[in-house]
Motif scaffolding. Structure first.
Motif, PDB file in Angstrom:
ATOM      1  N   LEU A   1       0.871  -1.172   0.000  1.00 36.58           N
ATOM      2  CA  LEU A   1       0.000   0.000   0.000  1.00 36.58           C
ATOM      3  C   LEU A   1       0.911   1.226   0.000  1.00 36.58           C
ATOM      4  O   LEU A   1       1.905   1.270   0.727  1.00 36.58           O
ATOM      5  CB  LEU A   1      -0.888   0.014   1.250  1.00 36.58           C
ATOM      6  N   ILE A   2       0.557   2.191  -0.854  1.00 34.69           N
ATOM      7  CA  ILE A   2       1.332   3.427  -0.927  1.00 34.69           C
ATOM      8  C   ILE A   2       0.363   4.580  -0.671  1.00 34.69           C
ATOM      9  O   ILE A   2      -0.680   4.675  -1.325  1.00 34.69           O
ATOM     10  CB  ILE A   2       2.009   3.579  -2.301  1.00 34.69           C
ATOM     11  N   VAL A   3       0.711   5.400   0.307  1.00 32.29           N
ATOM     12  CA  VAL A   3      -0.086   6.586   0.596  1.00 32.29           C
ATOM     13  C   VAL A   3       0.811   7.778   0.274  1.00 32.29           C
ATOM     14  O   VAL A   3       1.760   8.060   0.992  1.00 32.29           O
ATOM     15  CB  VAL A   3      -0.576   6.618   2.061  1.00 32.29           C
ATOM     16  N   ASN A   4       0.507   8.418  -0.862  1.00 33.18           N
ATOM     17  CA  ASN A   4       1.303   9.548  -1.335  1.00 33.18           C
ATOM     18  C   ASN A   4       0.684  10.830  -0.791  1.00 33.18           C
ATOM     19  O   ASN A   4      -0.456  11.150  -1.111  1.00 33.18           O
ATOM     20  CB  ASN A   4       1.336   9.525  -2.859  1.00 33.18           C
ATOM     21  N   LEU A   5       1.466  11.517   0.039  1.00 35.25           N
ATOM     22  CA  LEU A   5       0.991  12.732   0.690  1.00 35.25           C
ATOM     23  C   LEU A   5       1.457  13.969  -0.057  1.00 35.25           C
ATOM     24  O   LEU A   5       2.656  14.131  -0.302  1.00 35.25           O
ATOM     25  CB  LEU A   5       1.519  12.794   2.125  1.00 35.25           C
ATOM     26  N   GLY A   6       0.499  14.802  -0.402  1.00 34.36           N
ATOM     27  CA  GLY A   6       0.809  16.107  -0.973  1.00 34.36           C
ATOM     28  C   GLY A   6       0.190  17.144  -0.063  1.00 34.36           C
ATOM     29  O   GLY A   6      -0.953  17.548  -0.265  1.00 34.36           O
ATOM     30  N   LEU A   7       0.916  17.511   0.966  1.00 37.19           N
ATOM     31  CA  LEU A   7       0.363  18.397   1.998  1.00 37.19           C
ATOM     32  C   LEU A   7       0.966  19.790   1.884  1.00 37.19           C
ATOM     33  O   LEU A   7       2.176  19.937   1.770  1.00 37.19           O
ATOM     34  CB  LEU A   7       0.630  17.818   3.386  1.00 37.19           C
ATOM     35  N   THR A   8       0.117  20.794   1.941  1.00 38.98           N
ATOM     36  CA  THR A   8       0.603  22.165   1.834  1.00 38.98           C
ATOM     37  C   THR A   8       0.979  22.744   3.193  1.00 38.98           C
ATOM     38  O   THR A   8       1.507  23.841   3.273  1.00 38.98           O
ATOM     39  CB  THR A   8      -0.450  23.062   1.147  1.00 38.98           C
ATOM     40  N   GLU A   9       0.725  21.967   4.259  1.00 40.41           N
ATOM     41  CA  GLU A   9       1.154  22.394   5.595  1.00 40.41           C
ATOM     42  C   GLU A   9       2.668  22.204   5.691  1.00 40.41           C
ATOM     43  O   GLU A   9       3.247  21.478   4.913  1.00 40.41           O
ATOM     44  CB  GLU A   9       0.487  21.517   6.663  1.00 40.41           C
ATOM     45  N   HIS A  10       3.253  22.823   6.666  1.00 38.60           N
ATOM     46  CA  HIS A  10       4.699  22.676   6.825  1.00 38.60           C
ATOM     47  C   HIS A  10       5.027  21.417   7.618  1.00 38.60           C
ATOM     48  O   HIS A  10       4.155  20.622   7.928  1.00 38.60           O
ATOM     49  CB  HIS A  10       5.289  23.944   7.430  1.00 38.60           C
ATOM     50  N   ALA A  11       6.273  21.245   7.936  1.00 33.93           N
ATOM     51  CA  ALA A  11       6.778  20.000   8.507  1.00 33.93           C
ATOM     52  C   ALA A  11       5.955  19.470   9.675  1.00 33.93           C
ATOM     53  O   ALA A  11       5.694  18.276   9.748  1.00 33.93           O
ATOM     54  CB  ALA A  11       8.231  20.181   8.937  1.00 33.93           C
ATOM     55  N   GLU A  12       5.529  20.351  10.571  1.00 32.97           N
ATOM     56  CA  GLU A  12       4.780  19.871  11.740  1.00 32.97           C
ATOM     57  C   GLU A  12       3.497  19.169  11.302  1.00 32.97           C
ATOM     58  O   GLU A  12       3.111  18.143  11.848  1.00 32.97           O
ATOM     59  CB  GLU A  12       4.402  21.011  12.699  1.00 32.97           C
ATOM     60  N   GLY A  13       2.813  19.728  10.313  1.00 36.71           N
ATOM     61  CA  GLY A  13       1.581  19.135   9.806  1.00 36.71           C
ATOM     62  C   GLY A  13       1.834  17.790   9.158  1.00 36.71           C
ATOM     63  O   GLY A  13       1.070  16.840   9.349  1.00 36.71           O
ATOM     64  N   GLN A  14       2.911  17.693   8.385  1.00 38.00           N
ATOM     65  CA  GLN A  14       3.251  16.428   7.743  1.00 38.00           C
ATOM     66  C   GLN A  14       3.569  15.364   8.780  1.00 38.00           C
ATOM     67  O   GLN A  14       3.125  14.225   8.661  1.00 38.00           O
ATOM     68  CB  GLN A  14       4.443  16.591   6.784  1.00 38.00           C
ATOM     69  N   VAL A  15       4.309  15.733   9.811  1.00 40.39           N
ATOM     70  CA  VAL A  15       4.649  14.782  10.874  1.00 40.39           C
ATOM     71  C   VAL A  15       3.386  14.279  11.559  1.00 40.39           C
ATOM     72  O   VAL A  15       3.234  13.079  11.814  1.00 40.39           O
ATOM     73  CB  VAL A  15       5.634  15.412  11.892  1.00 40.39           C
ATOM     74  N   ALA A  16       2.443  15.170  11.829  1.00 40.79           N
ATOM     75  CA  ALA A  16       1.194  14.771  12.488  1.00 40.79           C
ATOM     76  C   ALA A  16       0.413  13.778  11.624  1.00 40.79           C
ATOM     77  O   ALA A  16      -0.112  12.781  12.133  1.00 40.79           O
ATOM     78  CB  ALA A  16       0.346  16.004  12.788  1.00 40.79           C
ATOM     79  N   VAL A  17       0.363  14.017  10.322  1.00 38.40           N
ATOM     80  CA  VAL A  17      -0.350  13.109   9.422  1.00 38.40           C
ATOM     81  C   VAL A  17       0.388  11.770   9.345  1.00 38.40           C
ATOM     82  O   VAL A  17      -0.236  10.700   9.396  1.00 38.40           O
ATOM     83  CB  VAL A  17      -0.521  13.744   8.025  1.00 38.40           C
ATOM     84  N   LEU A  18       1.705  11.809   9.234  1.00 41.28           N
ATOM     85  CA  LEU A  18       2.487  10.562   9.200  1.00 41.28           C
ATOM     86  C   LEU A  18       2.256   9.756  10.472  1.00 41.28           C
ATOM     87  O   LEU A  18       2.065   8.533  10.418  1.00 41.28           O
ATOM     88  CB  LEU A  18       3.982  10.864   9.020  1.00 41.28           C
TER      89      LEU A  18
END
Length: 157
Positions: free
Chosen positions: A106-123
């Motif tokens: 399974l591949i979940v490709n994230l294209g998030l416009t938030e900065h690093a903190e937002g990406q870490v929270a989603v990960l």
């Protein structure tokens, strides 16, 4: 979970039996889909392949192996989360110094416009989902884009 904008899961970005011989072919095919949908800039492919080489995203969980490739916001037109179940596992390198090959089911490709903190929270939220055997079973059971979207939204809400 609460850290994921569940509206970013959309049926048009769910793919089953996606064919790619390796992660670079995977990214090339995703680039075409994402450009057509108006999600990314033409710098996306070079950015995501460079990032993947420097910061691999493969993760082996007890019940599933996944890859969570993502790219910096400046390569995006609008945010997205694509969920891809390849026909055959696509090999990614292990994340965070784990190394080795991870055949991603399974591949979940994230294209998030938030900065690093937002990406870490989603990960972190997604990792919590993949650690849950019941959640993984729910994801594996999905056969339609709409079903996958509903499942991912429920699990990540």
């Amino acid at each position: 979970m609460g850290n994921v904008d569940i509206d970013l899961f959309k049926p048009e970005l769910v793919f089953f039996d996606f064919e790619a011989t390796d992660r670079f072919e995977f990214f090339k095919k995703m680039e075409a889909v994402l450009l057509e949908g108006g999600y990314i800039k033409d710098t996306w492919y070079d950015a995501i392949t460079t990032r993947e080489k420097n910061f691999p995203t493969g993760l082996q969980f007890e019940t599933i192996s996944v890859a969570l490739p993502h790219v910096d916001p400046e390569h995006l037109v609008k945010p997205y989360i694509a969920v891809i179940r390849p026909k055959d596992p696509v090999v990614f390198e292990g994340m965070a110094g784990i190394g080795g090959d991870i055949p991603a089911e399974l591949i979940v490709n994230l294209g998030l416009t938030e900065h690093a903190e937002g990406q870490v929270a989603v990960l972190q939220a997604l990792m919590g989902v993949f650690l849950d055997a019941g959640a993984v079973e729910d994801i594996r059971a999905q056969t339609t884009p709409e079903g996958m979207v509903a499942t991912m939204r429920r699990l990540c809400a």
